[in-house]
Design a protein around this motif. Sequence first.
Motif, PDB file in Angstrom:
ATOM      1  N   TRP A  92      18.902 122.140  12.447  1.00  0.00           N
ATOM      2  CA  TRP A  92      18.115 122.240  13.674  1.00  0.00           C
ATOM      3  C   TRP A  92      16.626 121.998  13.487  1.00  0.00           C
ATOM      4  O   TRP A  92      15.908 121.704  14.452  1.00  0.00           O
ATOM      5  CB  TRP A  92      18.332 123.607  14.312  1.00  0.00           C
ATOM      6  CG  TRP A  92      18.131 124.763  13.356  1.00  0.00           C
ATOM      7  CD1 TRP A  92      19.102 125.398  12.651  1.00  0.00           C
ATOM      8  CD2 TRP A  92      16.894 125.376  12.986  1.00  0.00           C
ATOM      9  NE1 TRP A  92      18.550 126.389  11.870  1.00  0.00           N
ATOM     10  CE2 TRP A  92      17.192 126.394  12.055  1.00  0.00           C
ATOM     11  CE3 TRP A  92      15.561 125.184  13.358  1.00  0.00           C
ATOM     12  CZ2 TRP A  92      16.208 127.197  11.476  1.00  0.00           C
ATOM     13  CZ3 TRP A  92      14.576 125.976  12.794  1.00  0.00           C
ATOM     14  CH2 TRP A  92      14.904 126.974  11.860  1.00  0.00           C
ATOM     15  N   TYR A  93      16.123 122.132  12.263  1.00  0.00           N
ATOM     16  CA  TYR A  93      14.691 121.924  12.017  1.00  0.00           C
ATOM     17  C   TYR A  93      14.359 120.480  11.615  1.00  0.00           C
ATOM     18  O   TYR A  93      13.200 120.150  11.374  1.00  0.00           O
ATOM     19  CB  TYR A  93      14.202 122.873  10.916  1.00  0.00           C
ATOM     20  CG  TYR A  93      14.983 122.749   9.621  1.00  0.00           C
ATOM     21  CD1 TYR A  93      14.702 121.737   8.710  1.00  0.00           C
ATOM     22  CD2 TYR A  93      16.010 123.634   9.326  1.00  0.00           C
ATOM     23  CE1 TYR A  93      15.425 121.602   7.535  1.00  0.00           C
ATOM     24  CE2 TYR A  93      16.747 123.513   8.154  1.00  0.00           C
ATOM     25  CZ  TYR A  93      16.441 122.491   7.261  1.00  0.00           C
ATOM     26  OH  TYR A  93      17.173 122.364   6.111  1.00  0.00           O
ATOM     27  N   THR A 123      12.829 120.755   1.184  1.00  0.00           N
ATOM     28  CA  THR A 123      11.518 120.546   0.573  1.00  0.00           C
ATOM     29  C   THR A 123      11.729 119.951  -0.815  1.00  0.00           C
ATOM     30  O   THR A 123      11.677 120.649  -1.824  1.00  0.00           O
ATOM     31  CB  THR A 123      10.749 121.878   0.490  1.00  0.00           C
ATOM     32  OG1 THR A 123      10.740 122.487   1.770  1.00  0.00           O
ATOM     33  CG2 THR A 123       9.315 121.645   0.028  1.00  0.00           C
ATOM     34  N   GLY A 124      11.998 118.651  -0.845  1.00  0.00           N
ATOM     35  CA  GLY A 124      12.457 118.012  -2.064  1.00  0.00           C
ATOM     36  C   GLY A 124      13.934 118.319  -2.259  1.00  0.00           C
ATOM     37  O   GLY A 124      14.532 119.119  -1.519  1.00  0.00           O
ATOM     38  N   SER A 125      14.558 117.683  -3.246  1.00  0.00           N
ATOM     39  CA  SER A 125      15.983 117.918  -3.471  1.00  0.00           C
ATOM     40  C   SER A 125      16.236 119.175  -4.304  1.00  0.00           C
ATOM     41  O   SER A 125      17.370 119.654  -4.366  1.00  0.00           O
ATOM     42  CB  SER A 125      16.622 116.711  -4.154  1.00  0.00           C
ATOM     43  OG  SER A 125      16.031 116.468  -5.413  1.00  0.00           O
ATOM     44  N   THR A 126      15.195 119.733  -4.921  1.00  0.00           N
ATOM     45  CA  THR A 126      15.380 120.924  -5.749  1.00  0.00           C
ATOM     46  C   THR A 126      15.915 122.089  -4.930  1.00  0.00           C
ATOM     47  O   THR A 126      16.878 122.762  -5.319  1.00  0.00           O
ATOM     48  CB  THR A 126      14.055 121.321  -6.415  1.00  0.00           C
ATOM     49  OG1 THR A 126      13.626 120.261  -7.274  1.00  0.00           O
ATOM     50  CG2 THR A 126      14.223 122.579  -7.255  1.00  0.00           C
ATOM     51  N   VAL A 127      15.320 122.355  -3.794  1.00  0.00           N
ATOM     52  CA  VAL A 127      15.777 123.469  -2.957  1.00  0.00           C
ATOM     53  C   VAL A 127      17.148 123.178  -2.365  1.00  0.00           C
ATOM     54  O   VAL A 127      17.950 124.085  -2.116  1.00  0.00           O
ATOM     55  CB  VAL A 127      14.736 123.781  -1.859  1.00  0.00           C
ATOM     56  CG1 VAL A 127      14.675 122.663  -0.824  1.00  0.00           C
ATOM     57  CG2 VAL A 127      15.037 125.115  -1.183  1.00  0.00           C
ATOM     58  N   VAL A 265      29.876 123.516   5.049  1.00  0.00           N
ATOM     59  CA  VAL A 265      28.954 123.489   3.918  1.00  0.00           C
ATOM     60  C   VAL A 265      27.554 123.135   4.398  1.00  0.00           C
ATOM     61  O   VAL A 265      26.555 123.737   3.978  1.00  0.00           O
ATOM     62  CB  VAL A 265      29.437 122.496   2.847  1.00  0.00           C
ATOM     63  CG1 VAL A 265      28.390 122.330   1.739  1.00  0.00           C
ATOM     64  CG2 VAL A 265      30.763 122.955   2.237  1.00  0.00           C
ATOM     65  N   ALA A 266      27.452 122.164   5.295  1.00  0.00           N
ATOM     66  CA  ALA A 266      26.148 121.770   5.836  1.00  0.00           C
ATOM     67  C   ALA A 266      25.493 122.939   6.578  1.00  0.00           C
ATOM     68  O   ALA A 266      24.273 123.155   6.478  1.00  0.00           O
ATOM     69  CB  ALA A 266      26.302 120.573   6.768  1.00  0.00           C
ATOM     70  N   LYS A 267      26.283 123.706   7.318  1.00  0.00           N
ATOM     71  CA  LYS A 267      25.731 124.858   8.037  1.00  0.00           C
ATOM     72  C   LYS A 267      25.204 125.920   7.062  1.00  0.00           C
ATOM     73  O   LYS A 267      24.144 126.514   7.287  1.00  0.00           O
ATOM     74  CB  LYS A 267      26.804 125.461   8.936  1.00  0.00           C
ATOM     75  CG  LYS A 267      27.125 124.642  10.169  1.00  0.00           C
ATOM     76  CD  LYS A 267      28.220 125.310  10.997  1.00  0.00           C
ATOM     77  CE  LYS A 267      28.535 124.514  12.261  1.00  0.00           C
ATOM     78  NZ  LYS A 267      29.625 125.147  13.052  1.00  0.00           N
ATOM     79  N   LYS A 268      25.947 126.148   5.979  1.00  0.00           N
ATOM     80  CA  LYS A 268      25.501 127.144   5.004  1.00  0.00           C
ATOM     81  C   LYS A 268      24.243 126.685   4.283  1.00  0.00           C
ATOM     82  O   LYS A 268      23.351 127.499   3.992  1.00  0.00           O
ATOM     83  CB  LYS A 268      26.609 127.423   3.997  1.00  0.00           C
ATOM     84  CG  LYS A 268      27.741 128.279   4.557  1.00  0.00           C
ATOM     85  CD  LYS A 268      28.712 128.671   3.453  1.00  0.00           C
ATOM     86  CE  LYS A 268      29.800 129.577   3.992  1.00  0.00           C
ATOM     87  NZ  LYS A 268      30.721 130.029   2.928  1.00  0.00           N
ATOM     88  N   MET A 269      24.159 125.407   3.993  1.00  0.00           N
ATOM     89  CA  MET A 269      22.937 124.892   3.371  1.00  0.00           C
ATOM     90  C   MET A 269      21.748 125.047   4.315  1.00  0.00           C
ATOM     91  O   MET A 269      20.639 125.403   3.901  1.00  0.00           O
ATOM     92  CB  MET A 269      23.137 123.432   2.965  1.00  0.00           C
ATOM     93  CG  MET A 269      24.131 123.229   1.826  1.00  0.00           C
ATOM     94  SD  MET A 269      24.402 121.490   1.366  1.00  0.00           S
ATOM     95  CE  MET A 269      22.787 121.063   0.687  1.00  0.00           C
ATOM     96  N   THR A 270      21.987 124.811   5.592  1.00  0.00           N
ATOM     97  CA  THR A 270      20.931 124.985   6.586  1.00  0.00           C
ATOM     98  C   THR A 270      20.523 126.455   6.687  1.00  0.00           C
ATOM     99  O   THR A 270      19.331 126.786   6.812  1.00  0.00           O
ATOM    100  CB  THR A 270      21.396 124.477   7.958  1.00  0.00           C
ATOM    101  OG1 THR A 270      21.735 123.091   7.869  1.00  0.00           O
ATOM    102  CG2 THR A 270      20.316 124.657   9.010  1.00  0.00           C
ATOM    103  N   THR A 276      15.104 130.939   3.417  1.00  0.00           N
ATOM    104  CA  THR A 276      14.101 130.812   2.352  1.00  0.00           C
ATOM    105  C   THR A 276      12.783 130.198   2.825  1.00  0.00           C
ATOM    106  O   THR A 276      11.714 130.633   2.399  1.00  0.00           O
ATOM    107  CB  THR A 276      14.660 129.969   1.196  1.00  0.00           C
ATOM    108  OG1 THR A 276      15.102 128.689   1.697  1.00  0.00           O
ATOM    109  CG2 THR A 276      15.817 130.673   0.517  1.00  0.00           C
ATOM    110  N   THR A 277      12.839 129.189   3.693  1.00  0.00           N
ATOM    111  CA  THR A 277      11.600 128.498   4.076  1.00  0.00           C
ATOM    112  C   THR A 277      11.459 128.295   5.582  1.00  0.00           C
ATOM    113  O   THR A 277      10.462 127.723   6.024  1.00  0.00           O
ATOM    114  CB  THR A 277      11.517 127.119   3.402  1.00  0.00           C
ATOM    115  OG1 THR A 277      12.605 126.292   3.849  1.00  0.00           O
ATOM    116  CG2 THR A 277      11.587 127.237   1.891  1.00  0.00           C
TER     117      THR A 277
END
Length: 472
Positions: A92-93, A123-127, A265-270, A276-277
Motif C-alpha cells: 500500500w505504500y 529500502t534497498g534489497s537488504t530489508v 507471502v507478499a502481504k507478510k513482507m509488506t 519496521t519502517t
Amino acid sequence: MGGKKLHNHNNNNNGAVDTNSNNSNRNGTTTTTTTTVKPPPVTLQQSPIINLDRGDPSVFEPYWRKNGGKCTITISGHDSLSYFSDPNSVCWYMEPELQEAIRRVHRVVGNAETEGCHVVAGTGSTVLFQAALYALSTSSSSSVAAEPMKVVCAAPYYSQYKEQVELLQSRLYEWGGDAETFDGSAAPFIEVVTSPNNPDGSLREAAVANKTGNGKLIHDLAYYWPNYTPITRPADYDIMLFTLTKCTGHAGSRIGWALVKDVEVAKKMTTFMQITTIGVSKDSQLRAAKILNVVAEDCEQHAAGAFGYAGNDADKTFFGESRKLMAERWEKLREAVKDKKDVFTLPKYPKRYCNFSGRYFQPAPAFGWLECKEGCDASALMKAHNVLTRGGETFGVSSRYTRISMIGREEEFERFIERISGIQCVDEEDEEEEEEEEGLVVMNGNNGGDVIRLGNGTSNGHGKWLEQVEVQ
C-alpha cells in the motif's frame, strides 16, 4: 611448505614498530630477537589506501553526469504528505509510478518474469531479505516453531547474509551455513540463491532445496542485469530480490524491490515493512521511477530485435555502455595478473548469448574473486599493499580467497591496477638468498614458512612498511 602467515607487530607511541619473535636457526637453537624499526621516509606506506572492500557503485557516475538531466524531477511542498500511495494494493505504500517502471524495465531487458507477481518495495534489497525471512518462517497462525528455521546458502556466499540472519538472534530463523553440506531432509529450511553470485560471479541454481522438497527459496538477483552478465532467460521464481543500487548505480536512493508470486507471502513482507519502517520514502520512489523509465525508454529505442523493438544497437543503452566499461576493467585486471599465476588467479567465465544485446559475451561481474596459492592469506596480502579487500573467510571459504570491488571510481581502480603489479608472494627458502639485498623480514619467524615481498620494502600486514631487520 609452511603457511604464509604475517607476524604480529605492535606500534609504539613514536610510530616505530617493535617486533618480538622466537627464531630457530639452522643449528636447531632458538634465539629471541627484539627489533625496533621505523618506517622509511618515502615508501608505499604513504600511498593512499585503496578500499576495494565495499561495493559502492560509483563506476556509473560518468554516465549519469552525461545523461542525468533526463532524470530530473520536481517535488513540491505538498507532495508525499501521506503514508499511503495505493490503499487497495498489497504493498500500500508503493507509488504506482514505481511499480509500473519496475515492470517496464524487466519487460524490456527480459531478465525477470513479472506477470502473476506482486511487487513489494523496500529500502534497498537488504530489508526485503529480512522481510522474506520473516514471511517464510512464520505460519498463518503466527505461532513460533519449536526450532528456528535454518537459513542456508552455498559457499562462497554473500558475506552479509550470515550477519543479517544473526543480527536479531531471532527465534524464527537462524544461520545454517553452507547449503552444499546441509542435510535438508528433516525440518523445513530457507535456501538463498544468489545469481550471478556475490562474490564469484557464477550463475547458480538451488543446491539443496530442489533435492529435498523441504526448502523455501529466496533468489537474490541483484546482479542479473546485462551490464554484468548475459541475459539468457527471464528469471521466474517464487521470491526474486532486486535493487536500484546494482541496476543503475543509485545506491544513495535506497530503493529495492521484490517480485513475489504468493500473495500471502507478499502481504507478510509488506507487514514487516510496515512495522519496521512504515513504508519507503516516496521521494526516493519517485526518483527511482524516473530513472528506471529513462533506462527503459532508452532500451526500447535501441534494444535487440528479439523483444520486438525497432532498434538493434544495445551498446547505446545504459546497460550497453556500462557493460563495455565493466568489460574494459576486467580486461585490465586479467592483463595485470596474467604473469602472476604463481601468486593468484581469477575465475574464467564462458561466453553466453545475451537475449538483450543479441550477441555473445563474457560476464563482467561486479567483483573480482582472487585466489592465492596454497597457504597464503589473500586479504592480508592485499592489505600489506595498502589495498583493502574482503577475505574469503567472511564468505564461508578459505582465506586463500579475497573479493575486490570492480565498481568503484575510475581513479581508484587505475591505482589498484598499477599497485597490483608489485605484489609477490615468495617462499622463505627463496627469500633467504635475497634477504640482505632486498631488506626482507621473515614474517612468521619459522623455517619453511613463507613471507610477503612487496616491491622494495616489507609490510607487517597492517599497512606499515619496515626497513631491513637483522635476524640473529
